[in-house]
Design an enzyme around this catalytic site. Structure first.
Site, mmCIF file in Angstrom:
data_model
loop_
_atom_site.group_PDB
_atom_site.id
_atom_site.type_symbol
_atom_site.label_atom_id
_atom_site.label_comp_id
_atom_site.label_asym_id
_atom_site.label_seq_id
_atom_site.Cartn_x
_atom_site.Cartn_y
_atom_site.Cartn_z
ATOM 1 N N HIS A 108 8.284 -34.835 24.019
ATOM 2 C CA HIS A 108 9.425 -35.726 24.263
ATOM 3 C C HIS A 108 10.135 -36.049 22.945
ATOM 4 O O HIS A 108 11.364 -36.065 22.875
ATOM 5 C CB HIS A 108 8.951 -37.032 24.913
ATOM 6 C CG HIS A 108 8.342 -36.868 26.273
ATOM 7 N ND1 HIS A 108 7.021 -37.138 26.526
ATOM 8 C CD2 HIS A 108 8.872 -36.473 27.460
ATOM 9 C CE1 HIS A 108 6.758 -36.935 27.814
ATOM 10 N NE2 HIS A 108 7.858 -36.516 28.402
ATOM 11 N N GLN A 142 12.751 -26.197 36.612
ATOM 12 C CA GLN A 142 13.536 -27.436 36.672
ATOM 13 C C GLN A 142 14.860 -27.279 35.910
ATOM 14 O O GLN A 142 15.908 -27.724 36.375
ATOM 15 C CB GLN A 142 12.721 -28.583 36.075
ATOM 16 C CG GLN A 142 13.483 -29.878 35.908
ATOM 17 C CD GLN A 142 12.566 -31.017 35.524
ATOM 18 O OE1 GLN A 142 11.905 -31.590 36.375
ATOM 19 N NE2 GLN A 142 12.511 -31.352 34.248
HETATM 20 P P1 AMP Z 1 8.368 -35.618 31.966
HETATM 21 O O1 AMP Z 1 8.250 -36.937 31.302
HETATM 22 O O2 AMP Z 1 7.088 -34.856 32.061
HETATM 23 O O3 AMP Z 1 9.147 -35.661 33.240
HETATM 24 O O4 AMP Z 1 9.239 -34.740 30.978
HETATM 25 C C1 AMP Z 1 10.482 -35.203 30.480
HETATM 26 C C2 AMP Z 1 11.140 -34.059 29.763
HETATM 27 O O5 AMP Z 1 10.291 -33.622 28.689
HETATM 28 C C3 AMP Z 1 11.355 -32.843 30.665
HETATM 29 O O6 AMP Z 1 12.640 -32.283 30.393
HETATM 30 C C4 AMP Z 1 10.248 -31.921 30.264
HETATM 31 O O7 AMP Z 1 10.551 -30.563 30.465
HETATM 32 C C5 AMP Z 1 10.102 -32.231 28.792
HETATM 33 N N1 AMP Z 1 8.787 -31.843 28.278
HETATM 34 C C6 AMP Z 1 7.589 -32.077 28.860
HETATM 35 N N2 AMP Z 1 6.596 -31.513 28.136
HETATM 36 C C7 AMP Z 1 7.175 -30.913 27.063
HETATM 37 C C8 AMP Z 1 6.693 -30.155 25.958
HETATM 38 N N3 AMP Z 1 5.405 -29.902 25.815
HETATM 39 N N4 AMP Z 1 7.581 -29.696 25.054
HETATM 40 C C9 AMP Z 1 8.908 -29.951 25.207
HETATM 41 N N5 AMP Z 1 9.433 -30.647 26.233
HETATM 42 C C10 AMP Z 1 8.582 -31.125 27.155
#
Ligand code: AMP
Length: 268
Positions: free
Chosen positions: A28, A145
């Site tokens: 994030h 997504q």
């Molecule tokens: P989430 O909080 O899991 O819904 O993720 C929020 C955003 O962070 C989404 O756009 C995810 O694709 C991105 N995200 C989650 N994990 C990672 C990661 N390991 N590296 C980069 N972005 C991520």
């Protein structure tokens, strides 16, 4: 939120939104820093934190999802985020409108998590309408997504540019995820099998997909607590399955490691 956003619009500020479900980690953080780079120091970086109930098809998953709001706010402060938008609820009791997509969501995650993408698109549409951003940042970690959101932006004519950040990984290859804290005991070690499977597929360019998928499933399920949901080789643009694994295509996979469902993907 919307009143504030209209003020920014009037002032001519550039606004970038990073939607999250909280339990923030370095993945994030990397999206937030991409957001800041895009709008420079005068622009407004908004991070939304909302565990969106309607995108969870498994009530247990929703219950167990980590929630760490005060720590998240601290991280946002460290990353110079301008606004943390953390609503308690975004839905009316009798809400009857949703955003649905009929092509890209009929595969992969869409098959294994019915209703998930409708939930995602509906909440992202709400966030877009509340924050009125010029840009919004998503992670490649959730590859399908990104494709679905891009399609929504295209088909619903949102005047928003979508930016995509690469997947951040732990040193042992495990893709960072809020759910990783749920990998207790030796599940954490077993979870590295996903990124190792991606690595293995990179060494198998030219293979027929059906055979390689079978081989990778066996490889992953050698871990005592691993159960594959799907492994698919797809065309990067339209997410259609491909017959022969070639360079430039992408592997997308999902598996349960004990009770924790993980997804990962990689460019071949
Ligand atoms: P989430 O909080 O899991 O819904 O993720 C929020 C955003 O962070 C989404 O756009 C995810 O694709 C991105 N995200 C989650 N994990 C990672 C990661 N390991 N590296 C980069 N972005 C991520």
């Amino acid at each position: 939120m919307q009143r504030q956003a209209l003020g920014w619009r009037q002032a001519g500020s550039r606004v970038v939104l990073v939607p999250t479900m909280g339990a923030l980690h370095d993945g994030h953080r990397s999206l937030i820093s991409l957001a800041r780079k895009k709008v420079k120091k005068d622009g407004v970086v908004v991070v939304s934190i909302y565990v969106n109930p309607v995108q969870f098809n498994d009530p247990q998953d929703l219950d167990n999802y980590p929630r760490t709001l005060s720590l998240d706010k601290k991280i946002c402060r460290e990353e110079s985020v301008d606004i943390v938008f953390a609503p308690n609820n975004l839905y009316k009791k009798d809400e009857s409108v949703e955003v649905k997509e009929d092509n890209l969501t009929t595969r992969l995650e869409g098959v294994h998590r019915p209703g998930h993408f409708t939930g995602v698109m509906t909440v992202v549409a709400k966030l877009f309408n509340l924050v009125l951003p010029d840009f919004s940042v998503f992670g490649e970690k959730d590859f399908q997504q990104v494709a679905v959101i891009r399609r929504m932006v295209r088909d619903m004519n949102y005047p928003i540019s979508i930016l995509v950040g690469p997947t951040l990984r732990e040193v042992d290859g495990l893709a960072m995820s809020s759910r990783n804290v749920l990998l207790t005991g030796d599940l954490r070690g077993q979870a590295t099998v996903l990124s190792r499977a991606i690595e293995l597929s990179r060494q198998s360019i030219g293979s027929r997909s059906v055979y390689l998928k079978r081989r990778l499933r066996r490889f992953i399920e050698k871990q005592p607590d691993a159960q594959v949901d799907y492994i698919e080789f797809v065309d990067t643009i339209n997410l259609n399955p491909i017959k022969t694994v070639n360079k430039g295509s992408r592997i997308l996979l999902a598996a349960k490691i004990g009770p924790v469902r993980l997804i990962d993907n990689g460019l071949l």
